[in-house]
Enzyme design. Structure first.
Site, PDB file in Angstrom:
ATOM      1  N   ALA A  13       0.841  -1.197   0.000  1.00 52.63           N
ATOM      2  CA  ALA A  13       0.000   0.000   0.000  1.00 52.63           C
ATOM      3  C   ALA A  13       0.875   1.245   0.000  1.00 52.63           C
ATOM      4  O   ALA A  13       1.999   1.238   0.490  1.00 52.63           O
ATOM      5  CB  ALA A  13      -0.915   0.003   1.231  1.00 52.63           C
ATOM      6  N   ASP A  14       0.328   2.291  -0.576  1.00 50.00           N
ATOM      7  CA  ASP A  14       1.021   3.575  -0.546  1.00 50.00           C
ATOM      8  C   ASP A  14      -0.022   4.687  -0.685  1.00 50.00           C
ATOM      9  O   ASP A  14      -1.117   4.465  -1.203  1.00 50.00           O
ATOM     10  CB  ASP A  14       2.059   3.699  -1.670  1.00 50.00           C
ATOM     11  CG  ASP A  14       3.022   4.849  -1.414  1.00 50.00           C
ATOM     12  OD1 ASP A  14       3.920   4.676  -0.572  1.00 50.00           O
ATOM     13  OD2 ASP A  14       2.862   5.919  -2.016  1.00 50.00           O
ATOM     14  N   GLN A  15       0.348   5.850  -0.196  1.00 50.12           N
ATOM     15  CA  GLN A  15      -0.546   7.006  -0.264  1.00 50.12           C
ATOM     16  C   GLN A  15       0.251   8.238  -0.654  1.00 50.12           C
ATOM     17  O   GLN A  15       1.338   8.469  -0.122  1.00 50.12           O
ATOM     18  CB  GLN A  15      -1.218   7.217   1.095  1.00 50.12           C
ATOM     19  CG  GLN A  15      -2.249   8.341   1.096  1.00 50.12           C
ATOM     20  CD  GLN A  15      -2.852   8.516   2.481  1.00 50.12           C
ATOM     21  OE1 GLN A  15      -2.185   8.956   3.408  1.00 50.12           O
ATOM     22  NE2 GLN A  15      -4.121   8.152   2.624  1.00 50.12           N
TER      23      GLN A  15
ATOM     24  N   ALA B  27      -3.384   3.691  -2.656  1.00 54.19           N
ATOM     25  CA  ALA B  27      -3.312   2.507  -3.510  1.00 54.19           C
ATOM     26  C   ALA B  27      -3.062   1.269  -2.667  1.00 54.19           C
ATOM     27  O   ALA B  27      -2.297   1.312  -1.699  1.00 54.19           O
ATOM     28  CB  ALA B  27      -2.194   2.666  -4.530  1.00 54.19           C
TER      29      ALA B  27
END
Length: 198
Positions: free
Chosen positions: A74-76, A111
């Site tokens: 995950a990433d933001q 994401a």
């Protein structure tokens, strides 16, 4: 026994989201050089949304190459007026960031990618729009005093599940995505593959 679920992240917020949902999981740190990836993608004309998606995939795939099971990457990213903003490094940086965002709207691109056997099998990118109210300097100082170093843990210098909720006049989007992990689609995928009870 179902395949293990692995979160390729050391994020306290993502860990809390999965724990709160009752998902049994392990954590693993991917070691992806995020700054290098961001620089390369932005240099090629990539958008903040594409950066979040690419980083989530890289984290998931990297761990998935050496670990069996469902690996969640995950990433933001925070997009403001077309630019991508990284986490603030100091409380002074956080003060400047919040003054920049004050009274205006910004986007969070969150994401999540699930990989298995070294390849992505599912992904989702959720974009939320958050509008900060025109808070006073006095409120800002009280907020930073209350949050302290915790303000440096997210790209927007706020935790919606804490004092950060007072910064906003309007929020559009999924709560879990704002915390950094779009959750409902992820849970659905894990149920479909037998990793969670259906």
């Amino acid at each position: 026994m179902s395949a293990p679920i692995i979160l390729a992240s050391k994020s306290a917020a993502r860990t809390a989201v999965l724990k709160g949902a009752g998902v049994p999981f392990e954590t693993a740190v991917s070691g992806v050089d995020e700054d290098a990836v961001k620089t390369a993608l932005l240099g090629q004309g990539g958008t903040p949304r594409e950066v979040a998606d690419a980083l989530a995939e890289l984290k998931a795939v990297k761990i998935s190459r050496s670990r069996a099971g469902f690996v969640i990457g995950a990433d933001q990213t925070l997009e403001f007026e077309g630019g991508l903003y990284d986490k603030a490094e100091t409380v002074e940086d956080a003060r400047a960031r919040l003054k920049l965002l004050r009274g205006k709207a910004h986007q969070l691109h969150s994401a999540v990618v699930v990989a298995r056997d070294g390849a992505p099998i599912w992904r989702e990118v959720a974009t939320c729009t958050l509008t900060m109210r025109d808070f006073s300097d006095e409120f800002l100082e009280a907020y930073l005093l209350a949050e302290g170093e915790e303000a440096l843990g997210s790209v927007g210098c706020y935790r919606l599940e804490s004092h950060g909720s007072q910064l906003f006049s309007k929020i559009e989007g999924d709560y879990f995505a704002i915390l950094g992990l779009p959750l409902l689609g992820l849970l659905d995928l894990l149920r479909k593959h037998g990793a969670l009870a259906a």
